[in-house]
Design a protein around this motif. Structure first.
Motif, PDB file in Angstrom:
ATOM      1  N   MET A  13       0.837  -1.194   0.000  1.00  0.00           N
ATOM      2  CA  MET A  13       0.000   0.000   0.000  1.00  0.00           C
ATOM      3  C   MET A  13       0.878   1.252   0.000  1.00  0.00           C
ATOM      4  O   MET A  13       0.610   2.203  -0.743  1.00  0.00           O
ATOM      5  CB  MET A  13      -0.927   0.013   1.223  1.00  0.00           C
ATOM      6  CG  MET A  13      -1.826   1.222   1.293  1.00  0.00           C
ATOM      7  SD  MET A  13      -2.971   1.211   2.698  1.00  0.00           S
ATOM      8  CE  MET A  13      -1.844   1.098   4.074  1.00  0.00           C
ATOM      9  N   ALA A  14       1.933   1.255   0.796  1.00  0.00           N
ATOM     10  CA  ALA A  14       2.838   2.403   0.853  1.00  0.00           C
ATOM     11  C   ALA A  14       3.519   2.629  -0.496  1.00  0.00           C
ATOM     12  O   ALA A  14       3.667   3.771  -0.935  1.00  0.00           O
ATOM     13  CB  ALA A  14       3.872   2.209   1.956  1.00  0.00           C
ATOM     14  N   GLU A  15       3.927   1.548  -1.157  1.00  0.00           N
ATOM     15  CA  GLU A  15       4.538   1.682  -2.485  1.00  0.00           C
ATOM     16  C   GLU A  15       3.578   2.335  -3.468  1.00  0.00           C
ATOM     17  O   GLU A  15       3.983   3.184  -4.272  1.00  0.00           O
ATOM     18  CB  GLU A  15       4.975   0.323  -3.011  1.00  0.00           C
ATOM     19  CG  GLU A  15       6.258  -0.186  -2.404  1.00  0.00           C
ATOM     20  CD  GLU A  15       6.709  -1.481  -3.057  1.00  0.00           C
ATOM     21  OE1 GLU A  15       6.851  -1.509  -4.295  1.00  0.00           O
ATOM     22  OE2 GLU A  15       6.926  -2.455  -2.321  1.00  0.00           O
ATOM     23  N   THR A  16       2.316   1.942  -3.416  1.00  0.00           N
ATOM     24  CA  THR A  16       1.301   2.527  -4.299  1.00  0.00           C
ATOM     25  C   THR A  16       1.163   4.025  -4.040  1.00  0.00           C
ATOM     26  O   THR A  16       1.118   4.827  -4.984  1.00  0.00           O
ATOM     27  CB  THR A  16      -0.052   1.829  -4.099  1.00  0.00           C
ATOM     28  OG1 THR A  16       0.090   0.439  -4.400  1.00  0.00           O
ATOM     29  CG2 THR A  16      -1.135   2.431  -4.971  1.00  0.00           C
ATOM     30  N   PHE A  18       3.416   6.034  -2.603  1.00  0.00           N
ATOM     31  CA  PHE A  18       4.633   6.717  -3.014  1.00  0.00           C
ATOM     32  C   PHE A  18       4.723   6.829  -4.533  1.00  0.00           C
ATOM     33  O   PHE A  18       5.213   7.834  -5.051  1.00  0.00           O
ATOM     34  CB  PHE A  18       5.875   6.013  -2.445  1.00  0.00           C
ATOM     35  CG  PHE A  18       6.284   6.531  -1.094  1.00  0.00           C
ATOM     36  CD1 PHE A  18       7.403   7.337  -0.968  1.00  0.00           C
ATOM     37  CD2 PHE A  18       5.557   6.221   0.040  1.00  0.00           C
ATOM     38  CE1 PHE A  18       7.781   7.816   0.271  1.00  0.00           C
ATOM     39  CE2 PHE A  18       5.924   6.693   1.281  1.00  0.00           C
ATOM     40  CZ  PHE A  18       7.044   7.500   1.405  1.00  0.00           C
ATOM     41  N   GLN A  19       4.232   5.837  -5.250  1.00  0.00           N
ATOM     42  CA  GLN A  19       4.227   5.911  -6.712  1.00  0.00           C
ATOM     43  C   GLN A  19       3.312   7.030  -7.182  1.00  0.00           C
ATOM     44  O   GLN A  19       3.651   7.772  -8.102  1.00  0.00           O
ATOM     45  CB  GLN A  19       3.802   4.575  -7.326  1.00  0.00           C
ATOM     46  CG  GLN A  19       3.885   4.563  -8.837  1.00  0.00           C
ATOM     47  CD  GLN A  19       5.294   4.809  -9.335  1.00  0.00           C
ATOM     48  OE1 GLN A  19       6.213   4.070  -9.014  1.00  0.00           O
ATOM     49  NE2 GLN A  19       5.485   5.860 -10.139  1.00  0.00           N
ATOM     50  N   VAL A  27       7.296  13.636  -4.566  1.00  0.00           N
ATOM     51  CA  VAL A  27       8.562  13.044  -4.120  1.00  0.00           C
ATOM     52  C   VAL A  27       9.393  12.702  -5.354  1.00  0.00           C
ATOM     53  O   VAL A  27       8.873  12.591  -6.461  1.00  0.00           O
ATOM     54  CB  VAL A  27       8.352  11.770  -3.256  1.00  0.00           C
ATOM     55  CG1 VAL A  27       7.599  12.101  -1.980  1.00  0.00           C
ATOM     56  CG2 VAL A  27       7.648  10.684  -4.038  1.00  0.00           C
ATOM     57  N   LYS A  28      10.703  12.532  -5.122  1.00  0.00           N
ATOM     58  CA  LYS A  28      11.597  12.183  -6.224  1.00  0.00           C
ATOM     59  C   LYS A  28      11.287  10.770  -6.711  1.00  0.00           C
ATOM     60  O   LYS A  28      10.965   9.889  -5.906  1.00  0.00           O
ATOM     61  CB  LYS A  28      13.056  12.244  -5.775  1.00  0.00           C
ATOM     62  CG  LYS A  28      13.530  13.647  -5.488  1.00  0.00           C
ATOM     63  CD  LYS A  28      15.030  13.702  -5.333  1.00  0.00           C
ATOM     64  CE  LYS A  28      15.461  13.153  -4.003  1.00  0.00           C
ATOM     65  NZ  LYS A  28      16.888  13.329  -3.736  1.00  0.00           N
ATOM     66  N   LEU A  34      12.707   0.314  -2.349  1.00  0.00           N
ATOM     67  CA  LEU A  34      13.722   0.465  -1.304  1.00  0.00           C
ATOM     68  C   LEU A  34      13.397   1.626  -0.370  1.00  0.00           C
ATOM     69  O   LEU A  34      13.651   1.542   0.836  1.00  0.00           O
ATOM     70  CB  LEU A  34      15.100   0.668  -1.928  1.00  0.00           C
ATOM     71  CG  LEU A  34      15.694  -0.537  -2.655  1.00  0.00           C
ATOM     72  CD1 LEU A  34      17.066  -0.186  -3.217  1.00  0.00           C
ATOM     73  CD2 LEU A  34      15.787  -1.741  -1.728  1.00  0.00           C
ATOM     74  N   THR A  35      12.833   2.689  -0.902  1.00  0.00           N
ATOM     75  CA  THR A  35      12.463   3.835  -0.072  1.00  0.00           C
ATOM     76  C   THR A  35      11.462   3.431   0.997  1.00  0.00           C
ATOM     77  O   THR A  35      11.636   3.751   2.180  1.00  0.00           O
ATOM     78  CB  THR A  35      11.866   4.959  -0.947  1.00  0.00           C
ATOM     79  OG1 THR A  35      12.844   5.381  -1.897  1.00  0.00           O
ATOM     80  CG2 THR A  35      11.423   6.137  -0.107  1.00  0.00           C
ATOM     81  N   VAL A  36      10.428   2.722   0.602  1.00  0.00           N
ATOM     82  CA  VAL A  36       9.398   2.285   1.544  1.00  0.00           C
ATOM     83  C   VAL A  36       9.994   1.372   2.603  1.00  0.00           C
ATOM     84  O   VAL A  36       9.694   1.487   3.788  1.00  0.00           O
ATOM     85  CB  VAL A  36       8.231   1.605   0.792  1.00  0.00           C
ATOM     86  CG1 VAL A  36       7.316   0.856   1.727  1.00  0.00           C
ATOM     87  CG2 VAL A  36       7.455   2.640  -0.007  1.00  0.00           C
ATOM     88  N   ARG A  37      10.879   0.470   2.197  1.00  0.00           N
ATOM     89  CA  ARG A  37      11.485  -0.448   3.158  1.00  0.00           C
ATOM     90  C   ARG A  37      12.464   0.259   4.091  1.00  0.00           C
ATOM     91  O   ARG A  37      12.577  -0.082   5.266  1.00  0.00           O
ATOM     92  CB  ARG A  37      12.134  -1.608   2.436  1.00  0.00           C
ATOM     93  CG  ARG A  37      11.081  -2.658   2.086  1.00  0.00           C
ATOM     94  CD  ARG A  37      11.402  -3.462   0.855  1.00  0.00           C
ATOM     95  NE  ARG A  37      10.295  -4.367   0.561  1.00  0.00           N
ATOM     96  CZ  ARG A  37       9.179  -4.022  -0.069  1.00  0.00           C
ATOM     97  NH1 ARG A  37       9.001  -2.782  -0.482  1.00  0.00           N
ATOM     98  NH2 ARG A  37       8.216  -4.904  -0.293  1.00  0.00           N
TER      99      ARG A  37
END
Length: 81
Positions: A13-16, A18-19, A27-28, A34-37
């Motif tokens: 969910m966090a990856e989605t 952030f995407q 965000v960049k 890797l950012t989420v982890r």
């Protein structure tokens, strides 16, 4: 079981999210997996330190959300490059 039931769906969910932010240029567009982890690992580590009785962390626990937000969004740099 914790990984399958809690962590994996949360990370996905966090990856989605952030995407979506990367697509909106909030965000960049870095390696979001890797950012989420990295963020997750930092948060889990801080929770573990708190549970183990880290005194400075206990004292500043209420300030931690704002501190982490500033750290993650603004970084440690005092001035722009």
């Amino acid at each position: 079981l914790y990984y399958q039931k809690v962590l994996e769906p949360t990370l996905a969910m966090a990856e989605t999210i952030f995407q979506q932010w990367a697509d909106q240029q909030v965000v960049k567009p870095v390696n979001l997996t890797l950012t989420v982890r990295a963020i997750s690992g930092m948060l889990l580590g801080l929770i573990l330190e708190y549970i183990m009785g880290d005194k400075p962390l206990e004292v500043a626990w209420d300030e931690l959300p704002d501190f982490l937000t500033d750290l993650l969004l603004d970084g440690l740099r005092s001035t722009p490059l």
